[in-house]
Design a protein around this motif. Structure first.
Motif, PDB file in Angstrom:
ATOM      1  N   GLY A 137       5.512  79.725  13.315  1.00 49.16           N
ATOM      2  CA  GLY A 137       5.327  80.861  14.229  1.00 49.16           C
ATOM      3  C   GLY A 137       6.096  82.097  13.828  1.00 49.16           C
ATOM      4  O   GLY A 137       6.061  83.107  14.532  1.00 49.16           O
ATOM      5  N   GLN A 138       6.787  82.024  12.692  1.00 46.76           N
ATOM      6  CA  GLN A 138       7.534  83.177  12.193  1.00 46.76           C
ATOM      7  C   GLN A 138       6.784  83.811  11.012  1.00 46.76           C
ATOM      8  O   GLN A 138       6.443  83.126  10.043  1.00 46.76           O
ATOM      9  CB  GLN A 138       8.926  82.757  11.732  1.00 46.76           C
ATOM     10  N   MET A 139       6.569  85.116  11.100  1.00 53.46           N
ATOM     11  CA  MET A 139       5.852  85.782  10.018  1.00 53.46           C
ATOM     12  C   MET A 139       6.716  85.944   8.779  1.00 53.46           C
ATOM     13  O   MET A 139       7.911  86.199   8.866  1.00 53.46           O
ATOM     14  CB  MET A 139       5.391  87.180  10.465  1.00 53.46           C
ATOM     15  N   VAL A 140       6.079  85.826   7.637  1.00 53.29           N
ATOM     16  CA  VAL A 140       6.685  86.247   6.378  1.00 53.29           C
ATOM     17  C   VAL A 140       6.767  87.784   6.463  1.00 53.29           C
ATOM     18  O   VAL A 140       5.837  88.419   6.968  1.00 53.29           O
ATOM     19  CB  VAL A 140       5.800  85.823   5.187  1.00 53.29           C
ATOM     20  N   GLU A 167       4.758  88.724  15.611  1.00 50.66           N
ATOM     21  CA  GLU A 167       4.964  90.100  15.160  1.00 50.66           C
ATOM     22  C   GLU A 167       6.184  90.196  14.272  1.00 50.66           C
ATOM     23  O   GLU A 167       7.133  89.424  14.427  1.00 50.66           O
ATOM     24  CB  GLU A 167       5.219  91.032  16.362  1.00 50.66           C
ATOM     25  N   ARG A 168       6.136  91.162  13.365  1.00 51.07           N
ATOM     26  CA  ARG A 168       7.316  91.464  12.567  1.00 51.07           C
ATOM     27  C   ARG A 168       7.137  92.840  11.949  1.00 51.07           C
ATOM     28  O   ARG A 168       6.045  93.132  11.423  1.00 51.07           O
ATOM     29  CB  ARG A 168       7.493  90.396  11.480  1.00 51.07           C
ATOM     30  N   GLU A 169       8.156  93.644  12.015  1.00 52.29           N
ATOM     31  CA  GLU A 169       8.166  94.968  11.377  1.00 52.29           C
ATOM     32  C   GLU A 169       6.956  95.799  11.777  1.00 52.29           C
ATOM     33  O   GLU A 169       6.406  96.557  10.968  1.00 52.29           O
ATOM     34  CB  GLU A 169       8.226  94.799   9.844  1.00 52.29           C
ATOM     35  N   GLY A 170       6.531  95.646  13.018  1.00 48.29           N
ATOM     36  CA  GLY A 170       5.422  96.454  13.522  1.00 48.29           C
ATOM     37  C   GLY A 170       4.040  95.916  13.185  1.00 48.29           C
ATOM     38  O   GLY A 170       3.037  96.538  13.532  1.00 48.29           O
ATOM     39  N   ASP A 254       7.285  82.116  26.954  1.00 44.37           N
ATOM     40  CA  ASP A 254       7.906  80.889  27.434  1.00 44.37           C
ATOM     41  C   ASP A 254       8.477  80.086  26.260  1.00 44.37           C
ATOM     42  O   ASP A 254       9.581  79.539  26.334  1.00 44.37           O
ATOM     43  CB  ASP A 254       6.866  80.069  28.206  1.00 44.37           C
ATOM     44  N   ARG A 255       7.729  80.046  25.160  1.00 48.13           N
ATOM     45  CA  ARG A 255       8.231  79.378  23.946  1.00 48.13           C
ATOM     46  C   ARG A 255       9.515  80.057  23.462  1.00 48.13           C
ATOM     47  O   ARG A 255      10.467  79.393  23.035  1.00 48.13           O
ATOM     48  CB  ARG A 255       7.172  79.432  22.830  1.00 48.13           C
ATOM     49  N   GLN A 256       9.540  81.396  23.541  1.00 47.69           N
ATOM     50  CA  GLN A 256      10.726  82.125  23.079  1.00 47.69           C
ATOM     51  C   GLN A 256      11.931  81.846  23.977  1.00 47.69           C
ATOM     52  O   GLN A 256      13.057  81.730  23.497  1.00 47.69           O
ATOM     53  CB  GLN A 256      10.419  83.629  23.030  1.00 47.69           C
ATOM     54  N   ARG A 257      11.679  81.751  25.283  1.00 52.27           N
ATOM     55  CA  ARG A 257      12.756  81.416  26.219  1.00 52.27           C
ATOM     56  C   ARG A 257      13.359  80.057  25.859  1.00 52.27           C
ATOM     57  O   ARG A 257      14.586  79.892  25.792  1.00 52.27           O
ATOM     58  CB  ARG A 257      12.203  81.369  27.666  1.00 52.27           C
ATOM     59  N   ALA A 282      13.392  88.506  14.766  1.00 57.30           N
ATOM     60  CA  ALA A 282      13.788  88.956  16.100  1.00 57.30           C
ATOM     61  C   ALA A 282      12.860  88.397  17.175  1.00 57.30           C
ATOM     62  O   ALA A 282      12.673  87.194  17.249  1.00 57.30           O
ATOM     63  CB  ALA A 282      13.835  90.478  16.140  1.00 57.30           C
ATOM     64  N   ASN A 283      12.244  89.283  17.964  1.00 55.88           N
ATOM     65  CA  ASN A 283      11.446  88.809  19.093  1.00 55.88           C
ATOM     66  C   ASN A 283      10.011  88.459  18.728  1.00 55.88           C
ATOM     67  O   ASN A 283       9.231  88.086  19.589  1.00 55.88           O
ATOM     68  CB  ASN A 283      11.413  89.873  20.199  1.00 55.88           C
ATOM     69  N   GLY A 284       9.681  88.581  17.446  1.00 59.03           N
ATOM     70  CA  GLY A 284       8.284  88.377  17.060  1.00 59.03           C
ATOM     71  C   GLY A 284       7.918  86.946  16.713  1.00 59.03           C
ATOM     72  O   GLY A 284       6.758  86.636  16.467  1.00 59.03           O
ATOM     73  N   HIS A 285       8.897  86.071  16.670  1.00 55.88           N
ATOM     74  CA  HIS A 285       8.670  84.651  16.355  1.00 55.88           C
ATOM     75  C   HIS A 285       8.027  83.984  17.573  1.00 55.88           C
ATOM     76  O   HIS A 285       8.568  84.087  18.663  1.00 55.88           O
ATOM     77  CB  HIS A 285      10.039  84.023  16.046  1.00 55.88           C
ATOM     78  N   VAL A 286       6.894  83.338  17.376  1.00 52.75           N
ATOM     79  CA  VAL A 286       6.198  82.754  18.536  1.00 52.75           C
ATOM     80  C   VAL A 286       6.359  81.230  18.640  1.00 52.75           C
ATOM     81  O   VAL A 286       5.703  80.583  19.465  1.00 52.75           O
ATOM     82  CB  VAL A 286       4.698  83.137  18.593  1.00 52.75           C
ATOM     83  N   TYR A 287       7.259  80.674  17.829  1.00 53.71           N
ATOM     84  CA  TYR A 287       7.692  79.284  17.996  1.00 53.71           C
ATOM     85  C   TYR A 287       6.568  78.297  18.278  1.00 53.71           C
ATOM     86  O   TYR A 287       6.593  77.589  19.287  1.00 53.71           O
ATOM     87  CB  TYR A 287       8.775  79.192  19.078  1.00 53.71           C
ATOM     88  N   HIS A 288       5.593  78.250  17.359  1.00 51.74           N
ATOM     89  CA  HIS A 288       4.659  77.129  17.442  1.00 51.74           C
ATOM     90  C   HIS A 288       5.464  75.830  17.446  1.00 51.74           C
ATOM     91  O   HIS A 288       5.154  74.889  18.168  1.00 51.74           O
ATOM     92  CB  HIS A 288       3.691  77.162  16.265  1.00 51.74           C
ATOM     93  N   LEU A 289       6.521  75.832  16.634  1.00 47.89           N
ATOM     94  CA  LEU A 289       7.415  74.676  16.581  1.00 47.89           C
ATOM     95  C   LEU A 289       8.859  75.163  16.626  1.00 47.89           C
ATOM     96  O   LEU A 289       9.162  76.244  16.119  1.00 47.89           O
ATOM     97  CB  LEU A 289       7.183  73.879  15.286  1.00 47.89           C
TER      98      LEU A 289
END
Ligand SMILES: *Cc1c(COP(=O)(O)O)cnc(C)c1O
Length: 385
Positions: A137-140, A167-170, A254-257, A282-289
């Protein structure tokens, strides 16, 4: 004491919107346009827009989105495609099905994302594309990817199967490269009631070719300009996904929380050899895992930790235990142990903790408490409320 925390629980996201979802299915039954119906067109438009890109083409799976998507980008026989060794095997299978030659590279030891410096070393005159996998869930980094692709004149084809709305860097996942593959496998951040996938692209020609490839290569009915296959996202699945899409960003929050809670509570175990995979977005990681590393310095081996958690009723996973280059099916690619030391070490260290929208903070407490107790012997009684 048994705690019973599953690894994933999809009922929590579906129960509150069950009536809506049933209505979505009923609407398709009423119209009867089960294949390439209106709800598919609507969802393709909505999902592509949500990704910040122009076109969406729904297919039967994420694997097909990669295999057919690469073909739609004119990547195939004679072309080399760079991909990370530590991805789900479907990334590799997609490259092979497109007829291209997979070239593995190692990952970054802390983020588990593809190492672009390593990738630079394997570029040849045959290299056509790179597949960054937005793993867990984290972008390269889009900036680094675009620089890399510009330097070596390569296409970027994103594997965004774990990164819906990351999301990452816009940039949003799916809007960095020429095209991106998504999966709607039920447990993905946006999941269907079965298999499904989509190619999103900013390129109208790629979208057109993808539409042919998923539909027997037909430019119009019974007029076949190339050899395609049968791989369409069912109208019913598209209708379900369309109803779920408005909830996706709150599910991701919710995943980020949950991830933040794991991050802060697990920091006490750093000296015991447990560290999470690093988040650099930062806040753009959507934590699939949510993945931790059980390092060599840890007093218990990973398998024992996993077993003790299971005994307590806490389910975990390993994503993935064997890197692609060491899978028995692909020995003919002639890679061997030691080729990608970071990927190989991570495969031995990683452990995915329960993560799904609706997982309660008291349950996260229980998972952390179980780990703290088994690794330090300290009972975190306060955490059990
Ligand atoms: C799930 C997944 C796929 C494949 O998607 P399917 O819909 O299961 O075919 C591809 N790549 C990655 C990284 C995945 O996680």
């Amino acid at each position: 004491m048994s705690i019973n925390i599953p690894f994933v629980d999809l009922t929590l996201q579906h129960a509150p919107i069950q009536t809506e979802l049933e209505q979505a299915i009923q609407d398709v039954l009423t119209v009867g346009d089960f294949v390439l119906g209106q709800a598919l067109v609507n969802f393709e438009t909505a999902f592509a827009a949500a990704c910040g890109t122009g076109y969406g083409v729904g297919v039967a799976s994420g694997t097909d989105a990669i295999a057919l998507g690469l073909q739609a980008c004119n990547i195939g026989a004679g072309d080399e495609v760079i991909l990370p060794a530590n991805t789900f095997v479907a990334t590799l299978i997609g490259v092979l099905r497109a007829g291209a030659t997979p070239i593995f590279v190692d990952c970054h030891p802390e983020t588990a994302l593809i190492d672009l410096e390593a990738a630079a070393k394997v570029v040849t005159s045959k290299t056509k594309a790179i597949i960054p996998v937005h793993l867990y869930g984290q972008m390269v980094s889009p900036k680094q990817l675009l620089d890399f692709a510009d330097t070596y004149k390569l296409l970027i084809f994103e594997d965004a199967a774990q990164a819906h709305l990351a999301e990452r860097e816009g940039y949003r996942a799916g809007a960095v490269g020429i095209a991106a593959a998504f999966s709607f496998y039920p447990s993905k951040n946006l999941g269907a009631f079965g298999d499904g996938g989509m190619l999103v692209t900013k390129d109208a020609d790629v979208a057109q070719k993808m539409k042919r490839l998923r539909n027997y290569g037909a430019a119009q009915k019974y007029f076949h300009v190339e050899s395609g296959t049968n791989s369409r996202l069912d109208t019913i699945q598209a209708a379900i996904l369309q109803r779920k899409l408005p909830y996706l960003s709150q599910w991701n929050s919710d995943r980020q929380r949950i991830a933040q809670q794991y991050d802060s509570q697990l920091s006490s175990l750093m000296n015991s050899g447990i560290i999470p995979i690093q988040n650099q977005s930062a806040n753009g990681h959507v934590y699939h895992l949510y993945v931790i590393r059980v390092q060599e310095t840890c007093s218990l081996p990973r398998e024992e930790i996993q077993g003790k958690l299971a005994d307590l009723g806490i389910q975990t996973g390993i994503h993935y235990p064997i890197p692609c280059h060491l899978q028995p099916a692909f020995t003919y690619l002639r890679y061997q142990i030691g080729d990608f030391p970071h990927a190989e070490r991570l495969a031995k260290e990683i452990l995915s903790l329960p993560m799904y929208p609706g997982l309660q903070s008291i349950q996260v407490n229980s998972v952390v408490d179980a780990l703290v107790t088994m690794l330090t012997g300290e009972q975190q009684k306060l955490l059990y409320v």
